[in-house]
Design a protein around this motif. Structure first.
Motif, PDB file in Angstrom:
ATOM      1  N   ALA A 178       0.833  -1.212   0.000  1.00  0.00           N
ATOM      2  CA  ALA A 178       0.000   0.000   0.000  1.00  0.00           C
ATOM      3  C   ALA A 178       0.863   1.255   0.000  1.00  0.00           C
ATOM      4  O   ALA A 178       0.545   2.242  -0.681  1.00  0.00           O
ATOM      5  N   VAL A 179       1.963   1.233   0.742  1.00  0.00           N
ATOM      6  CA  VAL A 179       2.876   2.384   0.764  1.00  0.00           C
ATOM      7  C   VAL A 179       3.476   2.602  -0.619  1.00  0.00           C
ATOM      8  O   VAL A 179       3.504   3.725  -1.139  1.00  0.00           O
ATOM      9  N   GLU A 191       2.341   1.608  -3.508  1.00  0.00           N
ATOM     10  CA  GLU A 191       1.303   1.999  -4.470  1.00  0.00           C
ATOM     11  C   GLU A 191       0.974   3.478  -4.334  1.00  0.00           C
ATOM     12  O   GLU A 191       0.807   4.183  -5.343  1.00  0.00           O
ATOM     13  N   ARG A 192       0.882   3.968  -3.117  1.00  0.00           N
ATOM     14  CA  ARG A 192       0.592   5.387  -2.915  1.00  0.00           C
ATOM     15  C   ARG A 192       1.676   6.257  -3.532  1.00  0.00           C
ATOM     16  O   ARG A 192       1.377   7.255  -4.205  1.00  0.00           O
ATOM     17  N   SER A 196       1.868   5.919  -7.539  1.00  0.00           N
ATOM     18  CA  SER A 196       0.706   6.567  -8.161  1.00  0.00           C
ATOM     19  C   SER A 196       0.862   8.085  -8.137  1.00  0.00           C
ATOM     20  O   SER A 196       0.544   8.768  -9.117  1.00  0.00           O
ATOM     21  N   GLN A 197       1.365   8.613  -7.018  1.00  0.00           N
ATOM     22  CA  GLN A 197       1.604  10.054  -6.910  1.00  0.00           C
ATOM     23  C   GLN A 197       2.667  10.502  -7.910  1.00  0.00           C
ATOM     24  O   GLN A 197       2.522  11.540  -8.567  1.00  0.00           O
TER      25      GLN A 197
END
Length: 214
Positions: free
Chosen positions: A74-75, A77-78, A81-82
């Motif tokens: 999740a880290v 991916e965040r 994506s940013q």
């Protein structure tokens, strides 16, 4: 247009790289007033250093992953994506022990994702983050660009140019304040030179790519 403003210095208000990134972002907005800016401060929001759990599949899939792998996924991916959403990335990169801060390296490790920012082909690696502009605010206590010995010791700008190039980004520009630890006069001169470099970096960005992003 989306601009991602990244700081990685650990010295807070005393940071030259943070001063330079603010000046770069302000100059960019003055030139491109409709730019939307997001800020990532890696001093307060850095990912953990790269681990086996962080190397788990990063496509959002959770099946078969441990709880630790899901959290690390999740880290990553965040952050990727940013990064991918940005048209322009302004990176504050101070010179620590001949290289970049560990926080910045940890961020780069998270966005170096097969199938997202690069892929391997029969012809070799291909970057998948093409068309972006990166402006690096580089700060150095000594002088490393003016001699062969200094250049051989430098793994800051050279590394960033390689890794962003690996992601397919060819428009990588540097605003350098060098010799800031060599006394007040040298520091003042470095900051004065950086102002001119900022003007050039902002004005000289890849206009064709930016037009597509606008």
């Amino acid at each position: 247009m989306q601009l991602l403003h990244i700081d990685s210095s650990i010295t807070g208000d005393n940071s030259v790289s943070r001063l330079l990134t603010r000046q770069i972002v302000d100059a960019w907005i003055a030139e491109h007033p409709h730019t939307q800016v997001s800020h990532l401060d890696l001093l307060t929001d850095a990912p953990a250093h790269f681990t086996a759990d962080a190397m788990a599949p990063r496509t959002g899939q959770t099946e078969g992953l441990s709880d630790a792998q899901v959290r690390e996924n999740a880290v990553s991916e965040r952050m990727v994506s940013q990064f991918l959403a940005a048209d322009v990335i302004v990176v504050g990169a101070p010179f620590y022990n001949f290289s970049i801060p560990t926080q910045l390296k940890a961020w780069l490790d998270r966005i170096a994702q097969p199938g997202r920012t690069f892929r391997y082909t029969s012809a070799g690696p291909e970057g998948l983050a093409k068309g972006k502009t990166v402006i690096v605010a580089s700060s150095r206590g000594g002088f490393y660009s003016t001699s062969e010995q200094g250049q051989a010791m430098e793994h800051q700008e050279s590394y960033l140019k390689v890794i962003f190039g690996f992601f397919g980004i060819t428009d990588v520009r540097f605003v350098r304040a060098e010799g800031i630890g060599m006394g007040p006069e040298a520091r003042a001169k470095a900051l004065e030179n950086a102002v001119t470099q900022i003007e050039t970096a902002v004005a000289g960005a890849d206009q064709e790519a930016l037009a597509e992003a606008a």
